[in-house]
Write an enzyme that holds these catalytic residues in place. Structure first.
Site, PDB file in Angstrom:
ATOM      1  N   TYR A  51     -37.050 -58.805   1.220  1.00  0.00           N
ATOM      2  CA  TYR A  51     -37.352 -58.736   2.662  1.00  0.00           C
ATOM      3  C   TYR A  51     -38.746 -58.166   2.944  1.00  0.00           C
ATOM      4  O   TYR A  51     -39.206 -58.199   4.081  1.00  0.00           O
ATOM      5  CB  TYR A  51     -36.308 -57.872   3.403  1.00  0.00           C
ATOM      6  CG  TYR A  51     -34.865 -58.246   3.198  1.00  0.00           C
ATOM      7  CD1 TYR A  51     -34.490 -59.483   2.674  1.00  0.00           C
ATOM      8  CD2 TYR A  51     -33.843 -57.357   3.523  1.00  0.00           C
ATOM      9  CE1 TYR A  51     -33.153 -59.804   2.472  1.00  0.00           C
ATOM     10  CE2 TYR A  51     -32.505 -57.683   3.326  1.00  0.00           C
ATOM     11  CZ  TYR A  51     -32.168 -58.901   2.790  1.00  0.00           C
ATOM     12  OH  TYR A  51     -30.846 -59.210   2.590  1.00  0.00           O
ATOM     13  N   LYS A 233     -28.047 -57.250  11.988  1.00  0.00           N
ATOM     14  CA  LYS A 233     -29.495 -57.103  12.171  1.00  0.00           C
ATOM     15  C   LYS A 233     -29.861 -57.391  13.622  1.00  0.00           C
ATOM     16  O   LYS A 233     -29.349 -58.340  14.231  1.00  0.00           O
ATOM     17  CB  LYS A 233     -30.230 -58.085  11.254  1.00  0.00           C
ATOM     18  CG  LYS A 233     -31.734 -58.231  11.522  1.00  0.00           C
ATOM     19  CD  LYS A 233     -32.067 -59.406  12.423  1.00  0.00           C
ATOM     20  CE  LYS A 233     -33.532 -59.446  12.807  1.00  0.00           C
ATOM     21  NZ  LYS A 233     -33.833 -60.500  13.794  1.00  0.00           N
TER      22      LYS A 233
HETATM   23  P1  NDP Z   1     -26.607 -61.328  11.640  1.00  0.00           P
HETATM   24  O1  NDP Z   1     -25.294 -62.018  11.558  1.00  0.00           O
HETATM   25  O2  NDP Z   1     -26.643 -59.838  11.597  1.00  0.00           O
HETATM   26  O3  NDP Z   1     -27.329 -61.855  12.968  1.00  0.00           O
HETATM   27  C1  NDP Z   1     -28.644 -61.473  13.330  1.00  0.00           C
HETATM   28  C2  NDP Z   1     -29.070 -62.348  14.526  1.00  0.00           C
HETATM   29  O4  NDP Z   1     -28.192 -62.127  15.625  1.00  0.00           O
HETATM   30  C3  NDP Z   1     -30.459 -62.057  15.019  1.00  0.00           C
HETATM   31  O5  NDP Z   1     -31.012 -63.279  15.461  1.00  0.00           O
HETATM   32  C4  NDP Z   1     -30.241 -61.134  16.213  1.00  0.00           C
HETATM   33  O6  NDP Z   1     -31.257 -61.326  17.178  1.00  0.00           O
HETATM   34  C5  NDP Z   1     -28.914 -61.628  16.741  1.00  0.00           C
HETATM   35  N1  NDP Z   1     -28.095 -60.548  17.305  1.00  0.00           N
HETATM   36  C6  NDP Z   1     -27.823 -59.339  16.740  1.00  0.00           C
HETATM   37  N2  NDP Z   1     -27.011 -58.617  17.515  1.00  0.00           N
HETATM   38  C7  NDP Z   1     -26.737 -59.374  18.609  1.00  0.00           C
HETATM   39  C8  NDP Z   1     -25.974 -59.158  19.773  1.00  0.00           C
HETATM   40  N3  NDP Z   1     -25.314 -58.014  19.959  1.00  0.00           N
HETATM   41  N4  NDP Z   1     -25.921 -60.166  20.698  1.00  0.00           N
HETATM   42  C9  NDP Z   1     -26.591 -61.318  20.510  1.00  0.00           C
HETATM   43  N5  NDP Z   1     -27.333 -61.579  19.412  1.00  0.00           N
HETATM   44  C10 NDP Z   1     -27.417 -60.603  18.472  1.00  0.00           C
HETATM   45  O7  NDP Z   1     -27.529 -61.961  10.509  1.00  0.00           O
HETATM   46  P2  NDP Z   1     -28.324 -61.494   9.227  1.00  0.00           P
HETATM   47  O8  NDP Z   1     -28.508 -62.735   8.432  1.00  0.00           O
HETATM   48  O9  NDP Z   1     -29.519 -60.719   9.553  1.00  0.00           O
HETATM   49  O10 NDP Z   1     -27.295 -60.565   8.436  1.00  0.00           O
HETATM   50  C11 NDP Z   1     -27.221 -59.150   8.586  1.00  0.00           C
HETATM   51  C12 NDP Z   1     -27.738 -58.454   7.353  1.00  0.00           C
HETATM   52  O11 NDP Z   1     -27.023 -58.886   6.197  1.00  0.00           O
HETATM   53  C13 NDP Z   1     -29.197 -58.772   7.004  1.00  0.00           C
HETATM   54  O12 NDP Z   1     -30.107 -58.156   7.862  1.00  0.00           O
HETATM   55  C14 NDP Z   1     -29.238 -58.307   5.575  1.00  0.00           C
HETATM   56  O13 NDP Z   1     -29.317 -56.891   5.533  1.00  0.00           O
HETATM   57  C15 NDP Z   1     -27.890 -58.797   5.065  1.00  0.00           C
HETATM   58  N6  NDP Z   1     -28.011 -60.132   4.426  1.00  0.00           N
HETATM   59  C16 NDP Z   1     -27.840 -60.190   3.061  1.00  0.00           C
HETATM   60  C17 NDP Z   1     -27.931 -61.387   2.399  1.00  0.00           C
HETATM   61  C18 NDP Z   1     -27.739 -61.421   0.928  1.00  0.00           C
HETATM   62  O14 NDP Z   1     -28.008 -62.455   0.302  1.00  0.00           O
HETATM   63  N7  NDP Z   1     -27.294 -60.355   0.311  1.00  0.00           N
HETATM   64  C19 NDP Z   1     -28.236 -62.637   3.102  1.00  0.00           C
HETATM   65  C20 NDP Z   1     -28.363 -62.495   4.531  1.00  0.00           C
HETATM   66  C21 NDP Z   1     -28.231 -61.267   5.157  1.00  0.00           C
HETATM   67  P3  NDP Z   1     -32.462 -60.268  17.481  1.00  0.00           P
HETATM   68  O15 NDP Z   1     -32.868 -59.663  16.182  1.00  0.00           O
HETATM   69  O16 NDP Z   1     -33.501 -61.164  18.073  1.00  0.00           O
HETATM   70  O17 NDP Z   1     -31.917 -59.268  18.456  1.00  0.00           O
END
Ligand code: NDP
Length: 282
Positions: A51, A233
Site C-alpha cells: 500500500y 477503509k
Molecule cells: P471496504 O470494503 O472497506 O470499502 C472501502 C470503500 O467504501 C471506500 O470507497 C470508502 O469510500 C467506502 N466507504 C467506507 N465506509 C463507508 C460508509 N460508511 N458509507 C459509504 N461508503 C463507505 O474496502 P477495502 O478494499 O479498502 O477493504 C478494507 C481493508 O481491507 C483495506 O483497507 C485493507 O486494509 C484490507 N484489504 C486487504 C486485502 C488483502 O489482500 N489482504 C485486499 C483488500 C483489502 P471513501 O474512502 O471515499 O470514504
C-alpha cells in the site's frame, strides 16, 4: 459507546475486532486519515508494504501522542519478497517505515501458488523467525485457500494466527472461514463492505432503516456477529466515525440470515482468485 471487543489468537495474543484499513489511501493522505481514526477511537490499523503508506501509519501514531503499545498494527509481506533473504530485508524495511521495532501482526499477503515453484512454505518458515525474535508478535497469512492452509499444517510447526481473506455479504467465503474456525485460524474479512457495492442492496437497506442505522453499520455488524475481524477503509471523516459506531445495537438471527442469503458464491468475488493471482508490483 461500548468498547471494541478483542479476539484471542491461537498464540495467546489479542486483536481488536474492529480496525481501520488503509488500502488505496494515498501515502500523503495516510497520516491524516489514520490520525482521524485514532482520535475517534480506533486502535488497530491494517496496512501493507504494497500500500506504500506504512510511513504515514507510523507517523500518525506519533502525531497522536499515543504509545506504540496502544495501537495494534498489521503489515504484510509484499509479493516480490517471498524468498527468505528478500523477506528478511522487506521486514526490516517495514519496521523502519513504521518507525517501530515490532509489528503486532505480519502476514504473507498472497500465497502466489503459481510463482516461486509454489513454495510459500520457506516464506512461512522465515516468518516464524520474525516471531521467534519478537519483532512480529504474531504471524499470519492472507488470501490462503484451504489447501494452502493444509500445506502449512503438514509442512510447518506454526499455525497462522489469522487468515485475512475477502469476505462480505456478496462473497461469504464460508468454506475457508469454516476451515479456519475448525483449525483455530480466525478469519479477518477484507473489503467488508465490498468497497461500497453492498450498501445499495435493498435487503441491507430495509434492515438498516428498521434499526435506524446505516447500511455500512449493518454490514459491519453482520461481520462482528459472525466473529470475523474487520477494518473498513475510508478517507471521509464522517464515515470513519460511522463505521466505528457499531457496538450499540445487535442484529437478530433472522437479520443475519437475510444478509447471509445475499451470498453469490464465486460470482460475488470482487478481488482476484488466490489460486491464480500472480501480481508482483513493479
Ligand atoms: P471496504 O470494503 O472497506 O470499502 C472501502 C470503500 O467504501 C471506500 O470507497 C470508502 O469510500 C467506502 N466507504 C467506507 N465506509 C463507508 C460508509 N460508511 N458509507 C459509504 N461508503 C463507505 O474496502 P477495502 O478494499 O479498502 O477493504 C478494507 C481493508 O481491507 C483495506 O483497507 C485493507 O486494509 C484490507 N484489504 C486487504 C486485502 C488483502 O489482500 N489482504 C485486499 C483488500 C483489502 P471513501 O474512502 O471515499 O470514504
Amino acid at each position: 459507546m461500548s468498547a471494541v471487543p478483542n479476539i484471542t489468537l491461537n498464540d495467546g495474543n489479542h486483536i481488536p475486532q474492529l480496525g481501520f484499513g488503509v488500502f488505496q489511501i494515498p501515502p500523503e493522505e495516510t497520516a491524516l486519515a489514520v490520525r482521524t481514526a485514532l482520535e475517534i477511537g480506533y486502535r488497530h490499523i491494517d496496512t501493507a508494504e504494497m500500500y506504500q503508506n506504512e510511513e504515514g501509519v507510523g507517523q500518525s501514531i506519533r502525531d497522536a501522542g499515543l504509545d506504540r503499545a496502544e495501537v495494534y498494527i498489521t503489515s504484510k509481506l509484499n509479493n516480490g519478497f517471498h524468498k527468505p533473504d528478500d523477506a528478511r530485508r522487506a521486514f526490516d524495511e517495514t519496521l523502519q517505515k513504521l518507525g517501530s521495532d515490532y509489528v503486532d501482526l505480519f502476514l504473507i499477503h498472497w500465497p502466489l501458488p503459481t510463482l516461486y515453484d509454489g513454495d510459500f512454505v520457506s516464506t512461512w518458515q522465515t516468518m516464524e523467525q520474525f516471531r521467534q525474535d519478537g519483532r512480529a508478535r504474531s504471524i499470519g497469512v492472507s488470501n490462503f485457500q484451504i489447501h494452502h492452509l493444509q500445506e502449512l499444517a503438514r509442512e510447518t510447526a506454526t499455525t497462522p494466527a489469522v487468515n485475512q481473506i475477502e469476505v462480505h455479504p456478496y462473497f461469504a467465503n464460508d468454506e475457508v472461514r469454516a476451515y479456519g474456525a475448525e483449525h483455530n485460524v480466525p478469519t479477518e474479512a477484507w473489503s467488508p463492505i465490498a468497497q461500497g457495492a453492498v450498501l445499495g442492496d435493498p435487503v441491507v437497506g430495509r434492515i438498516a432503516a428498521g434499526l435506524g442505522k446505516t447500511a455500512a453499520q449493518v454490514v459491519l455488524r453482520w461481520h462482528i456477529e459472525r466473529g470475523d475481524t474487520v477494518f473498513p477503509k475510508s478517507i471521509t471523516p464522517e464515515r470513519i466515525r460511522e463505521n466505528f459506531a457499531i457496538f450499540d445495537f445487535e442484529l437478530t438471527d433472522d437479520q443475519i440470515d437475510a444478509i447471509s442469503a445475499l451470498d453469490k458464491g464465486e460470482a460475488g468475488r470482487r478481488g482476484p482468485n488466490p489460486d491464480t493471482f500472480d501480481y508482483i508490483p513493479a
